[in-house]
Design an enzyme around this catalytic site. Sequence first.
Site, PDB file in Angstrom:
ATOM      1  N   ASP A 115       0.997  -0.956   0.224  1.00 23.39           N
ATOM      2  CA  ASP A 115      -0.009  -0.173   0.037  1.00 23.39           C
ATOM      3  C   ASP A 115       0.801   1.365   0.090  1.00 23.39           C
ATOM      4  O   ASP A 115       2.046   1.503   0.284  1.00 23.39           O
ATOM      5  CB  ASP A 115      -0.787  -0.261   1.608  1.00 23.39           C
ATOM      6  N   THR A 117      -0.028   5.066   1.213  1.00 24.50           N
ATOM      7  CA  THR A 117      -0.446   5.801   2.715  1.00 24.50           C
ATOM      8  C   THR A 117      -0.321   5.195   3.566  1.00 24.50           C
ATOM      9  O   THR A 117      -0.513   3.889   4.311  1.00 24.50           O
ATOM     10  CB  THR A 117      -1.869   6.046   1.981  1.00 24.50           C
ATOM     11  N   ASP A 312      -1.031  -1.107   5.919  1.00 21.39           N
ATOM     12  CA  ASP A 312      -1.778  -0.564   7.301  1.00 21.39           C
ATOM     13  C   ASP A 312      -3.253  -0.351   8.075  1.00 21.39           C
ATOM     14  O   ASP A 312      -3.425  -0.301   9.039  1.00 21.39           O
ATOM     15  CB  ASP A 312      -0.582   0.886   7.975  1.00 21.39           C
TER      16      ASP A 312
END
Length: 569
Positions: A115, A117, A312
Amino acid sequence: MPAAWKSATGQDAYAEIVRLAQHAGAERAPTVRLAERYAAWFLPLSLGLAGVAWLLSGSAVRAVAVLVVATPCPLLLAAPVAIVSGLSRAARRGVIVRDGGAPERLGRARTLVIDKTGTLTVGRPHVLAVAPAPGRSPSEVLRLAASLDQVSAHVLADAIVREARARGLALSMPVDATEEAGRGPSGAVDGLRVRVGRTGLPQTALPDWAHAVDNRALLDGAAIAWLTVDDALAGAVLLQDPLRHDAPRTVRRLRSAGLTRLLMLTGDRAEPAREVGAVLGLDDVRAGQLPADKVAAVQEERARAVTVMVGDGVNDAPALAAADIGVAMGARGSTATSEAADIILTTDRVDRLADAMEIAVRARRIAVQSAAGGMVMSLLAMIAALLGWLSPAVGALLQEAIDVAVILNALRALLPARGAGTALEPDAEDLIHRFAAEHDDLRDALDAIREAAGLLSAQDGPGSLAAVRHVDQLLTTRVLPHEYAEEHQLYPALNRQLGGPETTETMSRAHTEIARLSRRITTHLRVADEAGALKPEQLDDLRACLYGLHSVLRLYFSQEEESYFSLAP
C-alpha cells in the site's frame, strides 16, 4: 505497540503476546516438517547398518557402536533451533511473527504488493504551498481555510490547521459549520461565508491563476483544498504526503533479499501514485484501488509467485488475508489489519520488513546447513563404527559432540550476518535527528526560492526584488549555516561510522554548489542596489540561479535523507 493493543491494559497486552507466541509455536515451519519426515527414515537406516555390522563382524559390540553414534538430533533440532533463533532476532528488530510458517514462506517470497499511504509515504500530509487569488495574501488564505478546518476530522484539514498554527496565525472559530462528504466543510468565519474543499466549478470555468494551481498540483502529485469566500474562489492550499526517508533504501534491500517484482496499490489518484512509483523504481503502480481490487491483485500475483502484502489501513485487511504472507504496519495500523496479518511490524518503519526477509532467508539457510552437515557427520560416524574404528564409549562422546556442534551452528541465526552494518554511535544518531529536524524547518526556504523565481518570470518590479532579498536573507541566516554545520559536525561523525570521507564526498560537492549559487544571487542583489533596480540583463541569470538552487537543494535534501537520515531509528 500494535494498534490492536493500544486500548488494552498491561495485563491484556501481555496475554495477547502470549497468545501470539502460542499460535506461532503451534504452526511448524515447512523446513521443520521436512526435517521430521527425513528423521522418520533414519531409524530403519540405523537398524539396517547395525545389522550389517553384526553380520560382517559377528560382534554385537560393533552393532551397538553403530546404534550409539546414530543420532537423528541434527534433523530434529537443527531446523527448530535455527527458526526459533530467527524469530527471536526478528522480535528484537520489532517484527512479531504470528504464524510459525511465515518466516519460511517469507524466505521464498518473490513478489511484494504494498500500500502507499502510511506505508511508503509518511501518512501525514503537509502543506506544500499556499496559492492566493489576485488581491489576497497567502497568510489570509491559510488563516481562513484553517479557521474553518478546525471543525473537520479530515486528514488534509488537520494538516492545514497544523501549518497555520506553525506560522503563528490567529485562527477564528467558525459559526454554523457543516461538512458535506466529498466536498469539505463550510461555515461562517469572521462574517464571511467560507468553504474549503472542492471548487464545484467545471475546469473551463476556472480563472487563470486557478489553472496554474491545478497544473502545479498535477506536476507535483499534490492534493488541492480550494478556498471559496462568499461564493468566489479566494485561493488554494496544496498538500502532499511525503515519501518516507527510508523508502528508497528499503526497496533496494528488499530486492537484494530476493524480491523480483514490487507492485504498489493505492486508493489515491494516479498522478501522485505514479510519482512515488517512479522515484522508488517500482515494477507496477495501480491507483484508485478499492478493497476488492486489492484482493484481486494479490490473488493474481499469488498465481505467479509467493507473494507478500504490506498494509496499515482497515481497507488492507482483506488483501493481507489473501496473500501468502500478510504484513501489517502495527504501530499505526488498525485492529482488523493486525488480526489479518501473519507478521506485525511494531515500529513505524517499513524497513523492518527488509530486516525480516534477510533474517528469514539466513535462518532457513542455517537450518538446512546444520541439518545436512549434522547428518553427514552422523553417517560418517556410523560407517566408522561399522568398520570397527569406534567403540561404543567413544561413539557416545562423538554423538554428543555432533549434537552440540549442530545446535551451536543453528544458534548462529541469533547473531547478525557477517558484514551487516553496525549500530550508529550515540553522537552520530543525535546529529542525524538534529539535522533531520532542521531539514523539515527549511522547507519554507525551498518554497520561498521557488516563489521568488516565479515572481521574476511574472514581473521585474519591487515585488520580485523584495522576494529575492528575502531568499538571500534565508540563505545567509539559515540555509548556509545549516550546510556549514553538516560539513563540520555531521559528516565527520558519519565518516568515522561508515568507513571514510568517500561516503560523504558527493554531498560535500553539493554544499559547494549551493554556496556558489547563493553567492551569485547576493552579487545580483548588489548590482541591483547600485543600479537602483534589477537590470533587464540580470533577469535570465537570476531566474536560472533561483531555479537551479531550488533543484539542487531538493535533490540534496532527498539524497541526504535517503542515504544518512534513514540510518537512525
